[in-house]
Design an enzyme around this catalytic site. Structure first.
Site, short mmCIF file in Angstrom:
data_model
loop_
_atom_site.label_atom_id
_atom_site.label_comp_id
_atom_site.label_asym_id
_atom_site.label_seq_id
_atom_site.Cartn_x
_atom_site.Cartn_y
_atom_site.Cartn_z
N CYS A 168 47.13 43.92 38.42
CA CYS A 168 45.74 43.62 38.07
C CYS A 168 45.32 42.33 38.76
CB CYS A 168 45.63 43.48 36.55
SG CYS A 168 44.08 42.74 36.00
N HIS B 202 44.73 48.96 30.44
CA HIS B 202 44.96 47.54 30.74
C HIS B 202 43.65 46.77 30.88
CE1 HIS B 202 47.11 44.12 32.70
NE2 HIS B 202 45.95 43.99 33.32
N GLU B 203 42.74 47.32 31.69
CA GLU B 203 41.49 46.59 31.96
C GLU B 203 40.59 46.50 30.73
OE1 GLU B 203 41.15 44.86 34.64
OE2 GLU B 203 42.97 45.66 35.55
N HIS C 27 41.38 43.47 28.88
CA HIS C 27 40.68 42.30 29.42
C HIS C 27 39.23 42.25 28.95
CE1 HIS C 27 43.93 40.91 31.81
NE2 HIS C 27 43.82 41.78 32.81
N HIS D 177 46.95 38.34 30.33
CA HIS D 177 48.16 39.06 30.67
C HIS D 177 49.32 38.68 29.76
CE1 HIS D 177 46.67 39.91 34.99
NE2 HIS D 177 46.43 40.92 34.18
#
Length: 346
Positions: free
Chosen positions: A106, A253-254, A257, A263
């Protein structure tokens, strides 16, 4: 914070928590990066120069953006990198470290957030963006998301993309009191998703095949960008490319965020920064759940069964083999999940 969980009495918790600690001892504890796909099937000592290592450390927040780096600063930066990625802290460019430097990852920097460790010394490593931003709309919190119709990927149909993101958003919604609703209004959507190539105007240009896979901005920005150059896949049986990237793994994952998580150094967490081609990591780990719940609270319907509703198979490679724990991508086990639920209620 009040958590709503199935009750766990002391005796079962003690037993389960002991297994949890054993699991942690066995498995030590925001962009994705690489250029040569053969390094994922062969395991020679990676060939990475010191200037390349310094550039990588600069790119992800460990060194200042200049060339005046003395030996002490370099060792300290490399040690922080190793700590943040759950690697042995040697301060040296050893093979494990060089292999991680070459991995797809990422694009969000690692070393700009404040670490937050959970109680009971369970080695939780979830982190936040600086200032711990979160979405602050009135409760109940409903976030809309939309796809840029001008910025899609040629490898997948719009229907496939929508289906993947629906599953990815559902994983986070199952553990926090936040709803995600798709809308056609890209301009006014809270979360704007699109596939972009190269320099696309946000100051964070993509770099082609592998390298940086995606990047996202902190709350309440909502921009979620994926590199259009990647061979995005939803089924490795159909997509045979050696550099294919699983869209759902990156989406999960994103979205973390988007919600405000940085992370994690836990290698089996969804928020760990790297992902190998032709691998999947689509389930939330205990670390992800505890981290996001510390920002938004707990979904009152959150139970063991809802967490296990996501895919629970171990990481699959194209040939059906399983990735070894040492390769850094491990799924949550039933023991880990049960321990977490009791831990949250304790």
């Amino acid at each position: 914070m009040h958590h709503h969980h199935l009750p766990c009495n002391r005796k079962p918790f003690t037993t389960i928590f002991s297994f949890f600690l054993l699991y942690l001892n066995l498995h030590k504890l925001q962009t994705i990066e690489s250029r040569n796909p053969t390094q994922f099937t062969n395991n020679p000592t990676p060939d990475v120069s010191i200037p390349e290592i310094k550039l990588h450390l600069q790119r992800y927040g460990y060194l200042p953006q200049n060339n005046d780096v003395d030996d002490v600063s370099f060792v300290q930066a490399l040690s922080r990198y190793q700590k943040n990625l759950g690697l042995p802290i040697t301060g040296k460019p050893d093979p494990d470290t060089l292999s991680h430097i070459l991995l797809p990852r990422c694009g969000f920097p690692d070393d700009v957030v404040d670490h937050k460790t959970a109680p009971f010394h369970t080695r939780k490593k979830y982190v936040y963006f600086p200032g711990r931003p979160r979405w602050t709309k009135d409760a109940p919190l409903n976030l809309t998301y939309a796809f840029s119709q001008d910025n899609l990927t040629p490898y997948l149909t719009p229907t496939e993309i929508r289906r993947v993101f629906r599953r990815a958003f559902a994983k986070w919604a199952s553990v926090i009191p936040v709803s995600f609703v798709e809308t056609e209004d890209y301009v006014d959507a809270d979360i704007k998703i699109g596939f972009f190539a190269g320099d696309h105007g946000d100051g964070e240009p993509f770099d082609g095949v592998l390298g940086v896979l995606a990047h996202t901005f902190s709350p309440e920005n909502g921009r979620l960008h994926l590199d259009k150059a990647e061979t995005w896949a939803v089924d490795f049986d159909e997509e045979k490319s050696r550099v294919a990237v699983d869209l759902e793994s990156v989406a999960v994952h994103e979205i973390g965020h988007v919600l405000g998580l940085g992370h994690s150094s836990v290698k089996d967490a969804a928020m760990y920064p790297t992902l190998k081609p032709r691998s999947k990591k689509v389930n939330l780990n205990v670390d992800d759940v505890v981290g996001v719940q510390s920002l938004y609270g707990t979904n009152p319907n959150f139970t063991l069964s809802s967490l296990l509703a996501s895919e629970t198979s171990t990481t699959n490679l194209a040939d059906g083999s399983m990735m070894r724990p040492s390769e850094g991508i491990i799924y949550s086990t039933l023991t880990t999940v049960m321990a977490a639920l009791c831990f949250l209620n304790w």
